[in-house]
Design a protein around this motif. Sequence first.
Motif, PDB file in Angstrom:
ATOM      1  N   VAL A 192      -8.157  -3.803   3.128  1.00 45.64           N
ATOM      2  CA  VAL A 192      -8.525  -2.637   2.338  1.00 45.64           C
ATOM      3  C   VAL A 192      -7.719  -1.423   2.788  1.00 45.64           C
ATOM      4  CG1 VAL A 192     -10.413  -1.115   1.661  1.00 45.64           C
ATOM      5  CG2 VAL A 192     -10.860  -3.544   2.025  1.00 45.64           C
ATOM      6  N   ALA A 193      -7.041  -0.790   1.846  1.00 50.64           N
ATOM      7  CA  ALA A 193      -6.379   0.482   2.110  1.00 50.64           C
ATOM      8  C   ALA A 193      -7.326   1.612   1.742  1.00 50.64           C
ATOM      9  CB  ALA A 193      -5.098   0.598   1.291  1.00 50.64           C
ATOM     10  N   VAL A 194      -7.360   2.647   2.573  1.00 50.99           N
ATOM     11  CA  VAL A 194      -8.185   3.831   2.322  1.00 50.99           C
ATOM     12  C   VAL A 194      -7.234   4.967   2.016  1.00 50.99           C
ATOM     13  CG1 VAL A 194      -9.946   5.371   3.259  1.00 50.99           C
ATOM     14  CG2 VAL A 194      -9.920   2.958   3.937  1.00 50.99           C
ATOM     15  N   ILE A 195      -7.266   5.461   0.774  1.00 52.13           N
ATOM     16  CA  ILE A 195      -6.332   6.499   0.350  1.00 52.13           C
ATOM     17  C   ILE A 195      -7.096   7.686  -0.218  1.00 52.13           C
ATOM     18  CG2 ILE A 195      -4.574   4.762  -0.170  1.00 52.13           C
ATOM     19  CD1 ILE A 195      -5.069   5.312  -3.135  1.00 52.13           C
ATOM     20  N   GLY A 196      -6.397   8.807  -0.337  1.00 56.37           N
ATOM     21  CA  GLY A 196      -7.011  10.011  -0.882  1.00 56.37           C
ATOM     22  C   GLY A 196      -6.303  11.244  -0.377  1.00 56.37           C
ATOM     23  N   PRO A 197      -6.630  12.419  -0.926  1.00 56.31           N
ATOM     24  CA  PRO A 197      -5.978  13.666  -0.522  1.00 56.31           C
ATOM     25  C   PRO A 197      -6.203  13.981   0.958  1.00 56.31           C
ATOM     26  CG  PRO A 197      -7.287  13.957  -2.525  1.00 56.31           C
ATOM     27  CD  PRO A 197      -7.642  12.622  -1.975  1.00 56.31           C
ATOM     28  N   SER A 198      -5.323  14.782   1.518  1.00 55.45           N
ATOM     29  CA  SER A 198      -5.508  15.256   2.893  1.00 55.45           C
ATOM     30  C   SER A 198      -6.821  16.021   2.993  1.00 55.45           C
ATOM     31  CB  SER A 198      -4.346  16.162   3.306  1.00 55.45           C
ATOM     32  OG  SER A 198      -3.141  15.457   3.328  1.00 55.45           O
ATOM     33  N   THR A 258     -10.770  -8.695   9.306  1.00 56.95           N
ATOM     34  CA  THR A 258     -10.892  -7.791   8.167  1.00 56.95           C
ATOM     35  C   THR A 258     -10.155  -6.496   8.500  1.00 56.95           C
ATOM     36  OG1 THR A 258     -13.063  -8.735   7.665  1.00 56.95           O
ATOM     37  CG2 THR A 258     -12.543  -6.614   6.649  1.00 56.95           C
ATOM     38  N   LEU A 259      -9.487  -5.915   7.517  1.00 60.76           N
ATOM     39  CA  LEU A 259      -8.694  -4.707   7.750  1.00 60.76           C
ATOM     40  C   LEU A 259      -9.172  -3.567   6.867  1.00 60.76           C
ATOM     41  CD1 LEU A 259      -6.076  -3.245   8.851  1.00 60.76           C
ATOM     42  CD2 LEU A 259      -4.944  -4.101   6.779  1.00 60.76           C
ATOM     43  N   MET A 260      -9.300  -2.377   7.472  1.00 60.29           N
ATOM     44  CA  MET A 260      -9.398  -1.121   6.743  1.00 60.29           C
ATOM     45  C   MET A 260      -8.314  -0.200   7.293  1.00 60.29           C
ATOM     46  SD  MET A 260     -13.470  -0.320   6.238  1.00 60.29           S
ATOM     47  CE  MET A 260     -13.122   1.105   5.175  1.00 60.29           C
ATOM     48  N   MET A 261      -7.432   0.268   6.420  1.00 62.25           N
ATOM     49  CA  MET A 261      -6.264   1.024   6.858  1.00 62.25           C
ATOM     50  C   MET A 261      -6.110   2.317   6.067  1.00 62.25           C
ATOM     51  SD  MET A 261      -2.216  -0.067   6.683  1.00 62.25           S
ATOM     52  CE  MET A 261      -2.116   0.249   4.901  1.00 62.25           C
ATOM     53  N   PRO A 317       1.110   5.121  -1.204  1.00 60.01           N
ATOM     54  CA  PRO A 317       0.668   4.069  -2.129  1.00 60.01           C
ATOM     55  C   PRO A 317       1.454   2.766  -1.964  1.00 60.01           C
ATOM     56  CG  PRO A 317       0.815   6.168  -3.275  1.00 60.01           C
ATOM     57  CD  PRO A 317       1.421   6.378  -1.922  1.00 60.01           C
ATOM     58  N   GLU A 318       2.754   2.875  -1.621  1.00 62.52           N
ATOM     59  CA  GLU A 318       3.548   1.660  -1.459  1.00 62.52           C
ATOM     60  C   GLU A 318       3.059   0.817  -0.286  1.00 62.52           C
ATOM     61  OE1 GLU A 318       5.951   5.039   0.521  1.00 62.52           O
ATOM     62  OE2 GLU A 318       4.645   4.751  -1.216  1.00 62.52           O
ATOM     63  N   ASP A 319       2.513   1.478   0.742  1.00 62.54           N
ATOM     64  CA  ASP A 319       1.954   0.724   1.866  1.00 62.54           C
ATOM     65  C   ASP A 319       0.679   0.010   1.450  1.00 62.54           C
ATOM     66  OD1 ASP A 319       4.022   1.653   3.371  1.00 62.54           O
ATOM     67  OD2 ASP A 319       2.832   3.020   4.605  1.00 62.54           O
ATOM     68  N   ALA A 320      -0.125   0.670   0.632  1.00 59.06           N
ATOM     69  CA  ALA A 320      -1.336   0.029   0.126  1.00 59.06           C
ATOM     70  C   ALA A 320      -0.974  -1.213  -0.680  1.00 59.06           C
ATOM     71  CB  ALA A 320      -2.140   1.003  -0.727  1.00 59.06           C
ATOM     72  N   ARG A 321       0.034  -1.092  -1.518  1.00 62.66           N
ATOM     73  CA  ARG A 321       0.465  -2.238  -2.326  1.00 62.66           C
ATOM     74  C   ARG A 321       1.024  -3.357  -1.441  1.00 62.66           C
ATOM     75  NH1 ARG A 321       2.310   1.862  -6.312  1.00 62.66           N
ATOM     76  NH2 ARG A 321       1.247   1.442  -8.288  1.00 62.66           N
ATOM     77  N   ARG A 322       1.652  -2.966  -0.352  1.00 66.66           N
ATOM     78  CA  ARG A 322       2.340  -3.939   0.496  1.00 66.66           C
ATOM     79  C   ARG A 322       1.354  -4.831   1.244  1.00 66.66           C
ATOM     80  NH1 ARG A 322       5.734  -0.510   2.801  1.00 66.66           N
ATOM     81  NH2 ARG A 322       7.466  -1.027   1.442  1.00 66.66           N
ATOM     82  N   ILE A 323       0.220  -4.288   1.669  1.00 68.98           N
ATOM     83  CA  ILE A 323      -0.642  -5.056   2.568  1.00 68.98           C
ATOM     84  C   ILE A 323      -2.067  -5.244   2.069  1.00 68.98           C
ATOM     85  CG2 ILE A 323      -1.446  -3.077   3.942  1.00 68.98           C
ATOM     86  CD1 ILE A 323      -1.156  -4.857   6.434  1.00 68.98           C
ATOM     87  N   ALA A 324      -2.541  -4.372   1.169  1.00 67.62           N
ATOM     88  CA  ALA A 324      -3.969  -4.367   0.838  1.00 67.62           C
ATOM     89  C   ALA A 324      -4.249  -5.073  -0.487  1.00 67.62           C
ATOM     90  CB  ALA A 324      -4.489  -2.935   0.771  1.00 67.62           C
ATOM     91  N   ASP A 325      -5.309  -5.878  -0.501  1.00 64.70           N
ATOM     92  CA  ASP A 325      -5.737  -6.472  -1.768  1.00 64.70           C
ATOM     93  C   ASP A 325      -6.785  -5.610  -2.469  1.00 64.70           C
ATOM     94  OD1 ASP A 325      -8.093  -7.119  -0.240  1.00 64.70           O
ATOM     95  OD2 ASP A 325      -7.181  -9.020   0.322  1.00 64.70           O
ATOM     96  N   GLN A 326      -7.332  -4.614  -1.728  1.00 67.45           N
ATOM     97  CA  GLN A 326      -8.302  -3.690  -2.307  1.00 67.45           C
ATOM     98  C   GLN A 326      -8.028  -2.272  -1.800  1.00 67.45           C
ATOM     99  OE1 GLN A 326     -12.481  -5.077  -2.077  1.00 67.45           O
ATOM    100  NE2 GLN A 326     -11.647  -7.010  -1.331  1.00 67.45           N
ATOM    101  N   ALA A 345     -11.735  -1.435  -4.822  1.00 66.12           N
ATOM    102  CA  ALA A 345     -11.303  -1.932  -6.128  1.00 66.12           C
ATOM    103  C   ALA A 345      -9.984  -2.668  -5.942  1.00 66.12           C
ATOM    104  CB  ALA A 345     -11.138  -0.781  -7.110  1.00 66.12           C
ATOM    105  N   PRO A 346      -9.712  -3.695  -6.753  1.00 62.80           N
ATOM    106  CA  PRO A 346      -8.449  -4.438  -6.617  1.00 62.80           C
ATOM    107  C   PRO A 346      -7.240  -3.509  -6.695  1.00 62.80           C
ATOM    108  CG  PRO A 346      -9.945  -5.591  -8.096  1.00 62.80           C
ATOM    109  CD  PRO A 346     -10.569  -4.255  -7.812  1.00 62.80           C
TER     110      PRO A 346
END
Length: 230
Positions: free
Chosen positions: A28-34, A182-185, A190-199, A212-213
Amino acid sequence: MLRLEDLRIALDGFDLGADFTVEAGARVAVIGPSGAGKSSLLNAVAGFIPLAGGRVLLDGSDITTLPPDQRSITMLFQDGNLFPHLTLAQNVGLGLRPTLRLDDQERSKVAGALARVGLDGLADRKPATVSGGQASRAALARVLVQNRPLLLLDEPFAALGPALRAEMLALVAELLDETRATLMMVTHAPEDARRIADQVVFVDAGIAHPPAPTEALFADPPPSLRAYLG
């Protein structure tokens, strides 16, 4: 499996809520604004900051009140958290025993972890004498020896260039394949999220949204995520 049950973080006027499940073995990638609370979310899961409400459950066990060292969680911070006065082997050995009083089996485990991440022959070097990529590999080796079911990464490779960052993420993926962790990163890329995360967990406006996928979310993002992605 990680369950965040009506979790609430409240720090100096900052509030964040989360109510979702991360299945065992998910990436799981965790993304969002600073400033949205991505790192705070991981720190709350790891036990480094208190909750204002809710519970954290890992594999069905309530770990909400447990200190960080009693949770089956490994967290890797932005700076890798290597001690400059210790060798790479000693830094990795801290993952097994804070006293560094290792037996022969534990020393062998440290050597094996260093070899696995490509640092064979560098065990006696100190962090200041190796490259940034090698230091990141040493931090990953410490994660490897702990062999815990949940790995939290708080942008540990953000300071690396794109090619080296991609290399480190590929190594993380290999280690996850081996350990089934299990991973939360947290990432801003966004390219890193696409590279490693399925959600993906998108954090914004005080809410950590349920996973979400990855590809589906980026293909048709909600308005707030579209604004963030630009």
